[in-house]
Design an enzyme around this catalytic site. Sequence first.
Site, PDB file in Angstrom:
ATOM      1  N   LYS A 175     -20.711  14.545 -20.705  1.00  0.00           N
ATOM      2  CA  LYS A 175     -19.684  15.569 -20.905  1.00  0.00           C
ATOM      3  C   LYS A 175     -18.908  15.846 -19.613  1.00  0.00           C
ATOM      4  O   LYS A 175     -17.677  15.891 -19.626  1.00  0.00           O
ATOM      5  CB  LYS A 175     -20.337  16.843 -21.441  1.00  0.00           C
ATOM      6  CG  LYS A 175     -19.403  18.016 -21.645  1.00  0.00           C
ATOM      7  CD  LYS A 175     -19.975  19.050 -22.570  1.00  0.00           C
ATOM      8  CE  LYS A 175     -21.428  19.366 -22.271  1.00  0.00           C
ATOM      9  NZ  LYS A 175     -21.625  19.988 -20.946  1.00  0.00           N
ATOM     10  N   ALA A 197     -26.118  27.006 -20.136  1.00  0.00           N
ATOM     11  CA  ALA A 197     -25.661  27.399 -21.470  1.00  0.00           C
ATOM     12  C   ALA A 197     -26.815  27.697 -22.419  1.00  0.00           C
ATOM     13  O   ALA A 197     -26.608  28.335 -23.440  1.00  0.00           O
ATOM     14  CB  ALA A 197     -24.776  26.306 -22.066  1.00  0.00           C
ATOM     15  N   PHE A 251     -24.023  21.962 -22.376  1.00  0.00           N
ATOM     16  CA  PHE A 251     -24.793  21.429 -23.503  1.00  0.00           C
ATOM     17  C   PHE A 251     -23.906  21.202 -24.726  1.00  0.00           C
ATOM     18  O   PHE A 251     -22.727  20.922 -24.597  1.00  0.00           O
ATOM     19  CB  PHE A 251     -25.991  22.332 -23.810  1.00  0.00           C
ATOM     20  CG  PHE A 251     -27.009  22.360 -22.705  1.00  0.00           C
ATOM     21  CD1 PHE A 251     -27.525  21.185 -22.180  1.00  0.00           C
ATOM     22  CD2 PHE A 251     -27.442  23.558 -22.156  1.00  0.00           C
ATOM     23  CE1 PHE A 251     -28.464  21.195 -21.148  1.00  0.00           C
ATOM     24  CE2 PHE A 251     -28.377  23.579 -21.125  1.00  0.00           C
ATOM     25  CZ  PHE A 251     -28.886  22.405 -20.630  1.00  0.00           C
TER      26      PHE A 251
END
Length: 559
Positions: free
Chosen positions: A74, A276, A304
């Site tokens: 990510k 998170a 996440f």
Amino acid sequence: MSDYNSDIAIARAAKKKPIKEIAGRLGMSEEDIVPYGHDKAKIAAPFLKSLEGRPDGKLILVTAVNPTPAGEGKTTTTVGLGDGLNRIGKNALICIREASLGPCFGVKGGAAGGGYAQVVPMEEMNLHFTGDFHAITTAHNLLSAMIDNHIYWGNELQIDSRRVTWRRVLDMNDRALRQITASLGGVANGFPRETGFDITVASEVMAILCLSEDLKDLERRLGDIIVAYRRDKTAITARDLKADGAMAVLLKDAIQPNLVQTLENNPAFVHGGPFANIAHGCNSVVATKAALKLADYVVTEAGFGADLGAEKFFDIKCRKAGLKPAAAVVVATVRAMKMNGGVAKADLGAENVEAVKAGCANLGRHVENVKGFGVPVVVAINHFSADTEAEIAAVRDYVATLGSEAIVCRHWAEGSAGITGLAEKVVELADGGTADFKPIYPDKMGLFEKIETVVRTIYRGKEVTADQSVLDQLSAWEEAGYGQLPVCMAKTQYSFSTDPTKRGAPEGFSVHVREVRLSAGAGFVVAICGQIMTMPGLPSQPAAESIYLNDNGEIEGLF
């Protein structure tokens, strides 16, 4: 080429530009930055103030499917997309979080991206950086020390030592400190009581720093922190202890965003770092708002999977800061789809189209959830060399049934050249004007109902359970005027449920809230669900075992 180079080797070979040159691209003079060496700097408060009144650029959120041991990339995609937007001629800025030492030496490794989509200096960013986390840890523990000191010197505020809610923090995974007994050793050491440690990224001080608008707002929020209760259950705050001023002094530099650069010499803000799964998972409001004044497109990430990071980004950060995201990217990999489809990590190298199709249910739910906030979505397939055309086609075809597009991205191996397709699609979505952002629950909804809304709407659970003591606590907070706050769900990142082994898209499960914590300064109520720990432990073979200095004094083993 990336097959033969580690992330740290790639980062070390980067041709970095002086940070004052990167700042100059954003219209900053040397007086507008506070350099930390040649390749990183803080942005001075007067310059931040001068940005008021400028128009805002468009905010792009990068989120992902539930994380798997296979890795999703990510942050790598966030960095790559920022580079890609600049490559196609757009004025873009990246906003990401700082790395915590706990996971760096535990299991996750670094948090600066990967391959040819990284932010540098990688080693410093993954270690002490500009000292923000140390400042947060110190400010938090100063308050802890002042609580026990106040009790020792006569307890004028009548603190009930059994009802001290403020724990201590450390930026390291250390399960031995989760529950401790403090002040042992006799009268000179104070009154013994049970307490414990959380990891720094779970500290309310971290959340406050990341949600504050400026230094004045920071000090106000610090003063609002509830640290303990009296015997009559009335609250005692950091302001009552006269700790807020000193805490703000410790954080006066930490609240200023950090400026660094990507491997392609594009500017990036790296600031704040709440997890998170146990906090709200977003970089600072100060950095994000400054970036929106300085660039036409701002790419940021939330921690996440979208069930945690994106939900909190929308329901907490955007709600509180008045942000309106223009588009969102959901990152997925063929490998993650296989794992969600039941394939073991050791078998991911073999083609398995059926497992990819089965695992796409996880991706589909995240896409639907993000769209539910009124934000248009594109899926980024973060490419791995073992992915087959048939597997990629399966993901693309599935996403098409959702009314969205999936685009293969090769930024890890190729840098910005491998992600221009996604960059162009993001511009199309962001400029299309179709975003109609709204949180999924109103401020006036009851606290327990807010928890139920997240569980039923985002997780697809059937019910929320809680002991009567938890329900009573939520009711008491509502009566005390905290009912309008959003909720921050603390749960496992590996599943929509609270069972980390339930991959894919489970439904109809129960979520048990075992504890609630009021973060009055940050402005949310934390609901701790399942077996989530606010102080992680190290794995059986921590990454620290492979981190060392080589003969040239260079760091090896960071990844």
